[in-house]
Scaffold this active site. Structure first.
Site, mmCIF file in Angstrom:
data_model
loop_
_atom_site.group_PDB
_atom_site.id
_atom_site.type_symbol
_atom_site.label_atom_id
_atom_site.label_comp_id
_atom_site.label_asym_id
_atom_site.label_seq_id
_atom_site.Cartn_x
_atom_site.Cartn_y
_atom_site.Cartn_z
ATOM 1 N N CYS A 82 -111.308 11.408 8.572
ATOM 2 C CA CYS A 82 -112.435 12.054 9.263
ATOM 3 C C CYS A 82 -113.144 12.993 8.294
ATOM 4 O O CYS A 82 -112.681 14.107 8.047
ATOM 5 C CB CYS A 82 -111.945 12.821 10.489
ATOM 6 S SG CYS A 82 -113.288 13.601 11.415
ATOM 7 N N GLY A 113 -101.654 16.950 2.883
ATOM 8 C CA GLY A 113 -103.099 17.039 3.060
ATOM 9 C C GLY A 113 -103.483 17.333 4.490
ATOM 10 O O GLY A 113 -104.349 18.179 4.759
ATOM 11 N N SER A 114 -102.839 16.655 5.429
ATOM 12 C CA SER A 114 -103.117 16.879 6.855
ATOM 13 C C SER A 114 -102.747 18.293 7.266
ATOM 14 O O SER A 114 -103.471 18.947 8.033
ATOM 15 C CB SER A 114 -102.340 15.871 7.704
ATOM 16 O OG SER A 114 -102.697 14.550 7.374
ATOM 17 N N ASP A 159 -92.258 9.385 1.662
ATOM 18 C CA ASP A 159 -91.867 9.733 0.294
ATOM 19 C C ASP A 159 -90.780 10.799 0.223
ATOM 20 O O ASP A 159 -90.181 10.999 -0.832
ATOM 21 C CB ASP A 159 -93.082 10.222 -0.497
ATOM 22 C CG ASP A 159 -94.086 9.116 -0.774
ATOM 23 O OD1 ASP A 159 -93.689 7.939 -0.740
ATOM 24 O OD2 ASP A 159 -95.261 9.429 -1.013
ATOM 25 N N MET A 201 -92.750 2.702 -3.212
ATOM 26 C CA MET A 201 -93.704 3.800 -3.115
ATOM 27 C C MET A 201 -93.114 5.088 -3.695
ATOM 28 O O MET A 201 -91.905 5.244 -3.817
ATOM 29 C CB MET A 201 -94.139 4.002 -1.674
ATOM 30 C CG MET A 201 -95.081 2.910 -1.174
ATOM 31 S SD MET A 201 -95.706 3.244 0.487
ATOM 32 C CE MET A 201 -96.969 1.981 0.630
ATOM 33 N N ARG A 465 -54.038 0.307 10.674
ATOM 34 C CA ARG A 465 -53.674 1.587 11.304
ATOM 35 C C ARG A 465 -52.182 1.879 11.157
ATOM 36 O O ARG A 465 -51.656 2.777 11.815
ATOM 37 C CB ARG A 465 -54.084 1.582 12.770
ATOM 38 C CG ARG A 465 -55.596 1.591 12.982
ATOM 39 C CD ARG A 465 -55.951 1.809 14.455
ATOM 40 N NE ARG A 465 -57.363 2.029 14.637
ATOM 41 C CZ ARG A 465 -58.267 1.071 14.868
ATOM 42 N NH1 ARG A 465 -57.858 -0.202 14.930
ATOM 43 N NH2 ARG A 465 -59.549 1.362 15.035
ATOM 44 N N ARG A 560 -85.424 -3.436 36.177
ATOM 45 C CA ARG A 560 -83.993 -3.584 35.916
ATOM 46 C C ARG A 560 -83.446 -2.327 35.257
ATOM 47 O O ARG A 560 -84.114 -1.679 34.461
ATOM 48 C CB ARG A 560 -83.763 -4.798 35.017
ATOM 49 C CG ARG A 560 -82.324 -5.092 34.657
ATOM 50 C CD ARG A 560 -82.221 -6.432 33.965
ATOM 51 N NE ARG A 560 -82.514 -7.529 34.880
ATOM 52 C CZ ARG A 560 -82.734 -8.779 34.502
ATOM 53 N NH1 ARG A 560 -82.720 -9.094 33.216
ATOM 54 N NH2 ARG A 560 -82.967 -9.710 35.394
ATOM 55 N N MET A 567 -68.868 2.005 21.650
ATOM 56 C CA MET A 567 -67.563 2.434 21.162
ATOM 57 C C MET A 567 -67.551 3.939 20.908
ATOM 58 O O MET A 567 -68.542 4.628 21.105
ATOM 59 C CB MET A 567 -67.192 1.657 19.902
ATOM 60 C CG MET A 567 -67.018 0.157 20.140
ATOM 61 S SD MET A 567 -66.682 -0.779 18.625
ATOM 62 C CE MET A 567 -64.942 -0.432 18.426
ATOM 63 N N HIS A 655 -67.223 -4.988 19.233
ATOM 64 C CA HIS A 655 -66.914 -4.739 17.826
ATOM 65 C C HIS A 655 -68.053 -5.065 16.877
ATOM 66 O O HIS A 655 -67.915 -4.862 15.662
ATOM 67 C CB HIS A 655 -65.656 -5.514 17.432
ATOM 68 C CG HIS A 655 -64.410 -4.886 17.965
ATOM 69 N ND1 HIS A 655 -63.994 -5.067 19.268
ATOM 70 C CD2 HIS A 655 -63.511 -4.040 17.394
ATOM 71 C CE1 HIS A 655 -62.877 -4.387 19.470
ATOM 72 N NE2 HIS A 655 -62.562 -3.748 18.355
#
Length: 742
Positions: A82, A113-114, A159, A201, A465, A560, A567, A655
């Site tokens: 703008c 900048g904005s 960035d 970038m 485990r 719905r 998990m 899983h």
């Protein structure tokens, strides 16, 4: 003289500059948080263009207006250049348009900048309103009622180049896009033994290039902040890549930031790198410029979360009526605000230092973790480890996994192996967790044996485990002695922590256990003490979010409600964070349980929403939220009470949450933690009183906690930490889920 805080009755929010994934999450949070506090919230469409045009471009928002936007990329309210806003006349018209609606508070989501443009508008506000009064456009009473413009900025930039925040909205998703692309390119490059140059970038910031190189196992990286140190950098790069070929590496991957340059400030282009590789190496080299694909697609779970907490904090900051414009950011995992323009000026200073070729200062300003990551990358990209330092005694380090599989385990093991070998030490891989330490299934790992582990899910060494007891502990001690193990790195979860603690506790019974042990947290449940985040949890969270997005889309033509089970065992982290990231109306956690009153209130709220015209409801339940009110029970209850208003489906994700390649975040954090673990273990090995510990991220910092403290820091029955920092996000669930919105 201090003035009384001005009551915030209305605010406007706009997005400006380049789009960034997660902007919609921030917009949604601003709108719903504002409504929660009784504030009229307006969205400005098409950025500053809409601010100047006014009329329908500035629209009052309801909670429903921002429903169903969390998963969408870009910004649903648009962004546009703008030129008029750059003029005094344009800004005066923008002020008039805001005053017509009683707005004197602004949330701007954009880049430096904005945010600079917004601050100019804020600074001129008293003069602009005075000019409008003199022109008869507004009355003096209206000007007096709105004497200044309150301003808060949120950084939307892929960035990740803004001071005042460790992460910007959109950077994590961009890194996802890059990582996915490089992973795909890697397989093609390996198949044809080909070189690829991948441009990402980053005009003034090498964050995406550096982190993508860490996350994908790239072989060379070029970033603006740290150009090659010599003028013959092309020969150095080619020599390193050719050395990798000689030891069996099938692909060469070079990642280059678009703003890369040499030490004299001359741009280094991807085409130049390609030409050099073809000329010097004599092999087929391709260039891939990822371009705007890095900006596109659905935002990652992290960017949805970041945008959400930023937007929520922005409204809170405006309500506090700050005298100075503020930037909302995250530092060390804590939401903070800081002076807006000071952050913008610091951001621009880095670009100035790069332009002035003061690269040491540019690296310093990027922060310690950026420099640490660059140093780690230099080690990982070597074709060979450095010659051993004869002055330092070598250590025999054992690496193993324990507990359930978690994406990122392989990444951590790879980095540990290379970091240790590069320092002159020997690494032993223990297969199948502590069971392998009992049975002696132990092999030496070398530099190239782990080269492809960076992106693989699962656990190449195997995991279990199993926890040794009785005579098995004696066998573990014997294996430690027979293999000459000086230190142990356990990468895993709950059972691994307790087994490591048991070895540490029993060192008086078996002298072999009197060695340093470090536990690196790897568990999708995020249920381990001493760390705000465990390796694997981010990948699991993204898996849940992707599946729930698909589930929600399947209901677009119906009315719905879905009950989704995730998990987590007795830790509700995945449930709460996925609920916030997918827009769930209700989340059930094991930390709170479920009552019949909860279910009654929730089904009534769902019914009320469907009567108002909503088409989709979403409830997320953690798998151990309640023994009686199971997912099937809730499904049946909601189906019965929903009647003709809506039908109900249940989905148990299972899983699939433990599978898949690790996310960029999990790869990067696994790398960061593994390097620190090796440093600690090497320093402690041979010490007369070696310190055993578990490592973790605590408020964004890497910290070690004594392993002896494990029992005091956990709830052993629930198998989770006694304190869980993420529970502070619980109040956002009601606000952003829209359950208490008008």
């Amino acid at each position: 003289m201090t003035t009384e805080p001005h009551t915030l009755s209305s605010l406007a929010v706009l997005t400006s500059g380049g789009d960034a994934q997660g902007m919609n999450a921030a917009l949604r949070a601003v709108v719903r948080t504002g409504l929660h506090h009784g504030i009229d919230v307006y969205a400005v469409y098409e950025g500053y263009r809409g601010l100047v045009d006014g009329g329908p471009a500035i629209r009052r928002m309801s909670s429903d207006d921002v429903g169903g936007i969390l998963h969408r990329g870009g910004t649903v309210i648009g962004t546009a250049r703008c030129e008029e806003f750059r003029t005094r006349e344009g800004r005066r018209q923008a002020a008039a348009n805001l005053l017509d609606r009683g707005i004197d508070a602004l949330v701007v989501i954009g880049g430096d900048g904005s945010l600079t443009g917004a601050d100019t508008f804020r600074a001129e506000w008293p003069e602009l309103t005075a000019e409008l009064v003199r022109a008869g456009r507004i009355g003096q009473d209206l000007a007096d009622a709105h004497p200044r413009l309150r301003l808060v900025g949120l950084v939307g930039s892929i960035d990740n180049d803004m001071f005042g925040t460790d992460m910007t909205i959109g950077a994590d998703t961009a890194l996802h896009r890059i990582t996915e692309a490089v992973d795909a390119i890697r397989s093609t490059a390996a198949s044809h033994q080909r070189s690829f140059v991948i441009e990402v970038m980053g005009r003034h910031c090498g964050y995406l290039a550096l982190m993508a190189a860490l996350a994908t196992g790239a072989n060379w990286v070029l970033i603006p902040e740290h150009p090659p140190e010599t003028d013959d950098w092309e020969q150095a790069m080619c020599a390193a890549l050719e050395a990798g070929r000689r030891i069996g590496r099938r692909q060469n991957l070079v990642i280059i930031a678009e703003g890369a340059q040499d030490r004299h400030g001359h741009p280094i282009t991807s085409e130049h790198v390609r030409a050099v590789l073809e000329r010097e190496l004599g092999e087929d080299t391709r260039v891939t410029s990822l371009g705007h694909v890095q900006r596109g697609g659905a935002p990652s779970a992290f960017d949805r979360h970041l945008g959400t907490i930023f937007g929520h904090a922005a409204v809170g900051t405006l309500r506090d009526d700050p005298e100075e414009p503020q930037l909302i950011g995250i530092r060390e995992h804590q939401i903070v605000s800081s002076p807006l323009m000071a952050a913008v000026e610091q951001t621009r200073t880095v670009a100035e230092r790069i332009a002035e070729r003061d690269y040491d200062e540019a690296m310093r300003m990027r922060g310690g973790s950026f420099k640490e990551s660059f140093r780690t990358l230099l080690t990982l990209t070597q074709a060979h480890p450095r010659p051993p330092d004869d002055a330092r005694p070598p250590v025999r380090l054992a690496v193993l996994h324990a507990g359930g599989p978690a994406p990122g385990m392989n990444t951590a093991a790879r980095v540990a192996v290379r970091a240790a070998i590069d320092s002159g030490h020997t690494v032993l891989g223990v297969h199948n967790g502590f069971a392998g330490l009992v049975d002696g299934t132990i092999t030496e790992l070398d530099w190239m044996s782990v080269t492809e582990w960076v992106s693989r899910g699962g656990a190449e060494l195997g995991t279990s485990r199993f926890s040794p007891t009785g005579d098995e502990l004696a066998r573990v001690a014997a294996q430690i002695e027979s293999h000459g193990i000086d230190a142990i790195l356990m990468i895993g979860g709950w059972s691994g922590y307790w087994t490591a603690y048991e070895l540490h506790k029993r060192r008086g019974d078996w002298p072999a256990f009197d060695l340093p042990i470090v536990c690196l947290p790897a568990s999708i449940n995020n249920d381990l003490p001493g760390s705000d985040l465990s390796i694997g949890a981010d990948t699991a969270l993204n898996s849940i979010v992707r599946d729930v997005d698909k589930i929600k889309q399947s209901a677009v033509a119906t009315r719905r409600a879905f009950v989704v089970e995730v998990m987590g065992r007795d830790c509700g982290y995945l449930a709460l964070l996925s609920g916030l990231a997918t827009g769930a109306e209700r989340v059930y956690l094991p930390e709170e349980g479920i009552t019949l009153d909860d279910l009654r209130a929730d089904v009534e709220a769902l019914a009320a929403g469907f009567r108002r015209g909503k088409r989709l409801g979403l409830v997320i339940r953690s798998e151990h939220a309640d023994d009686i009110y199971t997912t099937s029970f809730i499904h049946a209850l909601f189906e019965k009470e929903g009647g003709d208003l809506f039908d109900v489906r249940e989905s148990v994700l299972g899983h699939v949450q433990q599978g898949g390649d690790p996310s960029p975040f999990d790869r990067i954090q696994a790398t960061r933690l593994a390097v620190r673990c090796v440093e600690h273990l090497v320093a402690q090995a041979g010490h007369p009183a070696p310190r055993s510990a578990f490592i973790g991220l605590q408020r964004g910092r890497v910290e070690f906690t004594d392993l002896a403290r494990l029992p005091e820091l956990v709830d052993p029955e629930a198998q989770r930490p006694a304190e869980q920092s993420w529970l502070s996000l619980r109040p956002l669930d009601a606000v952003l889920g829209g359950r208490d919105q008008p």
